[in-house]
Design a protein around this motif. Structure first.
Motif, mmCIF file in Angstrom:
data_model
loop_
_atom_site.group_PDB
_atom_site.id
_atom_site.type_symbol
_atom_site.label_atom_id
_atom_site.label_comp_id
_atom_site.label_asym_id
_atom_site.label_seq_id
_atom_site.Cartn_x
_atom_site.Cartn_y
_atom_site.Cartn_z
ATOM 1 N N ASN A 158 0.836 -1.196 0.000
ATOM 2 C CA ASN A 158 0.000 0.000 0.000
ATOM 3 C C ASN A 158 0.875 1.252 0.000
ATOM 4 O OD1 ASN A 158 -2.500 -1.509 0.341
ATOM 5 N ND2 ASN A 158 -1.822 -1.869 2.441
ATOM 6 N N ILE A 159 0.489 2.244 -0.785
ATOM 7 C CA ILE A 159 1.236 3.497 -0.812
ATOM 8 C C ILE A 159 1.057 4.229 0.513
ATOM 9 C CG2 ILE A 159 1.470 5.750 -1.924
ATOM 10 C CD1 ILE A 159 0.533 4.496 -4.503
ATOM 11 N N ILE A 160 2.164 4.694 1.077
ATOM 12 C CA ILE A 160 2.123 5.470 2.312
ATOM 13 C C ILE A 160 1.911 6.928 1.923
ATOM 14 C CG2 ILE A 160 3.473 6.227 4.304
ATOM 15 C CD1 ILE A 160 4.812 3.491 4.272
ATOM 16 N N THR A 161 0.755 7.457 2.257
ATOM 17 C CA THR A 161 0.309 8.732 1.691
ATOM 18 C C THR A 161 0.465 9.937 2.609
ATOM 19 O OG1 THR A 161 -1.947 8.305 2.461
ATOM 20 C CG2 THR A 161 -1.380 7.545 0.248
ATOM 21 N N HIS A 162 0.933 9.738 3.843
ATOM 22 C CA HIS A 162 0.878 10.857 4.785
ATOM 23 C C HIS A 162 2.049 11.811 4.713
ATOM 24 C CE1 HIS A 162 3.852 8.786 7.270
ATOM 25 N NE2 HIS A 162 3.106 7.698 7.186
ATOM 26 N N GLY A 163 3.119 11.485 4.002
ATOM 27 C CA GLY A 163 4.256 12.402 3.892
ATOM 28 C C GLY A 163 5.087 12.441 5.166
ATOM 29 N N GLY A 164 6.005 13.423 5.204
ATOM 30 C CA GLY A 164 6.836 13.602 6.388
ATOM 31 C C GLY A 164 8.113 12.794 6.398
ATOM 32 N N HIS A 165 8.447 12.121 5.293
ATOM 33 C CA HIS A 165 9.668 11.334 5.221
ATOM 34 C C HIS A 165 10.796 12.144 4.584
ATOM 35 C CE1 HIS A 165 6.496 8.233 5.476
ATOM 36 N NE2 HIS A 165 7.393 7.557 6.160
ATOM 37 N N ASN A 166 12.010 11.842 5.018
ATOM 38 C CA ASN A 166 13.181 12.496 4.435
ATOM 39 C C ASN A 166 13.664 11.666 3.244
ATOM 40 O OD1 ASN A 166 13.313 14.586 6.394
ATOM 41 N ND2 ASN A 166 14.225 13.160 7.841
ATOM 42 N N ILE A 167 13.570 12.239 2.051
ATOM 43 C CA ILE A 167 13.901 11.535 0.816
ATOM 44 C C ILE A 167 15.162 12.144 0.214
ATOM 45 C CG2 ILE A 167 13.117 10.911 -1.494
ATOM 46 C CD1 ILE A 167 11.486 9.608 0.663
ATOM 47 N N SER A 168 16.123 11.287 -0.127
ATOM 48 C CA SER A 168 17.298 11.744 -0.871
ATOM 49 C C SER A 168 17.557 10.750 -1.992
ATOM 50 C CB SER A 168 18.527 11.861 0.040
ATOM 51 O OG SER A 168 18.871 10.599 0.590
ATOM 52 N N VAL A 169 18.069 11.252 -3.113
ATOM 53 C CA VAL A 169 18.316 10.417 -4.297
ATOM 54 C C VAL A 169 19.780 10.547 -4.692
ATOM 55 C CG1 VAL A 169 17.738 10.043 -6.723
ATOM 56 C CG2 VAL A 169 15.945 10.673 -5.102
ATOM 57 N N ARG A 170 20.393 9.433 -5.033
ATOM 58 C CA ARG A 170 21.777 9.440 -5.524
ATOM 59 C C ARG A 170 21.939 8.299 -6.520
ATOM 60 N NH1 ARG A 170 24.766 5.352 -3.339
ATOM 61 N NH2 ARG A 170 23.948 4.318 -1.475
ATOM 62 N N PHE A 171 23.012 8.356 -7.318
ATOM 63 C CA PHE A 171 23.302 7.255 -8.218
ATOM 64 C C PHE A 171 23.824 6.071 -7.420
ATOM 65 C CE2 PHE A 171 23.707 10.787 -11.317
ATOM 66 C CZ PHE A 171 22.794 10.327 -12.239
ATOM 67 N N ALA A 172 23.522 4.871 -7.892
ATOM 68 C CA ALA A 172 23.979 3.675 -7.197
ATOM 69 C C ALA A 172 25.491 3.542 -7.257
ATOM 70 C CB ALA A 172 23.308 2.437 -7.790
ATOM 71 N N SER A 173 26.123 4.030 -8.321
ATOM 72 C CA SER A 173 27.575 3.932 -8.484
ATOM 73 C C SER A 173 28.268 5.109 -7.822
ATOM 74 C CB SER A 173 27.945 3.885 -9.961
ATOM 75 O OG SER A 173 29.343 4.033 -10.119
ATOM 76 N N SER A 174 29.169 4.842 -6.907
ATOM 77 C CA SER A 174 29.901 5.915 -6.231
ATOM 78 C C SER A 174 30.804 6.660 -7.209
ATOM 79 C CB SER A 174 30.743 5.344 -5.089
ATOM 80 O OG SER A 174 31.685 4.392 -5.582
ATOM 81 N N ILE A 175 31.281 5.978 -8.279
ATOM 82 C CA ILE A 175 32.130 6.630 -9.274
ATOM 83 C C ILE A 175 31.340 7.713 -9.997
ATOM 84 C CG2 ILE A 175 33.413 6.303 -11.420
ATOM 85 C CD1 ILE A 175 34.161 3.548 -10.463
#
Length: 204
Positions: A158-175
């Motif tokens: 189920n989609i968690i719809t209430h918000g309030g989460h800390n989201i960060s995005v990065r590439f899987a490759s550290s290079i």
């Protein structure tokens, strides 16, 4: 009847003589267990100390008007079942506030006792927990500046719809991260569907 709490002396007279006197004591009526309310600023929040709700208890008289003084200590239940309560704040005007966090996902019905008054009203809370395996981001690959959509789900999908989460995005490759070929914006919560959008800007 009297609108003032305390003792009064009533004297009865007849013509010029006094028939007698009577001492009366008027005591404050207790708040109503059925009219008093318990509410929460939010009904759904996540597991962990970063997520919390604020519960407010408001004492009322039998006619529904505000009971504007303290009536003892506030105790919330259930306790020790996944919910943790902060120290209740007595506002001195018949209202109390207290924060609540959770370490276990689930549905809870919270009740309140103030002094010897057990409120008949309750408040329902739902606590969610993100399942990483069920959650994901789209698109899976990018070739130009775009927007990544992150969808958080629980263990049942189920989609968690209430918000309030800390989201960060990065590439899987550290290079790739070190090359700095793209920058990511702050996650923007979509209240309509519970997803998060992250703007990606390609620099090369």
């Amino acid at each position: 009847s009297s609108s003032v709490v305390g003792e009064v002396t009533v004297t009865a007279t007849y013509d010029s003589g006094t028939v007698g006197t009577l001492n009366l004591t008027f005591e404050a009526l207790p708040p109503s267990d059925s009219e008093s309310t318990i509410t929460s600023d939010i009904s759904i929040f996540g597991v962990g100390g970063d997520h919390s709700a604020v519960i407010t208890v408001a004492l009322k008289k039998a006619d529904g008007s505000a009971y504007t003084e303290s009536y003892g200590d506030l105790v919330l239940s259930p306790e020790g079942t996944g919910l943790s309560y902060g120290t209740p704040v007595d506002n001195g005007d018949g209202t109390y506030t207290v924060s609540v966090t959770a370490d276990t996902a689930g549905s809870y019905v919270v009740s309140a006792t103030v002094g010897d008054l057990v409120l008949t009203n309750t408040v329902s809370l739902t606590v969610t927990q993100v399942d990483v395996a069920q959650s994901g981001a789209t698109p899976a690959s990018i070739t130009d500046s775009t927007t990544i959509t992150v969808t958080l789900r629980d263990s049942s999908g189920n989609i968690i719809t209430h918000g309030g989460h800390n989201i960060s995005v990065r590439f899987a490759s550290s290079i790739i991260n070190q090359l700095g070929i793209a920058t990511f914006g702050d996650a923007q919560f979509n209240s309509l569907d519970g997803t998060y959008d992250v703007a990606v800007t390609c620099t090369t």
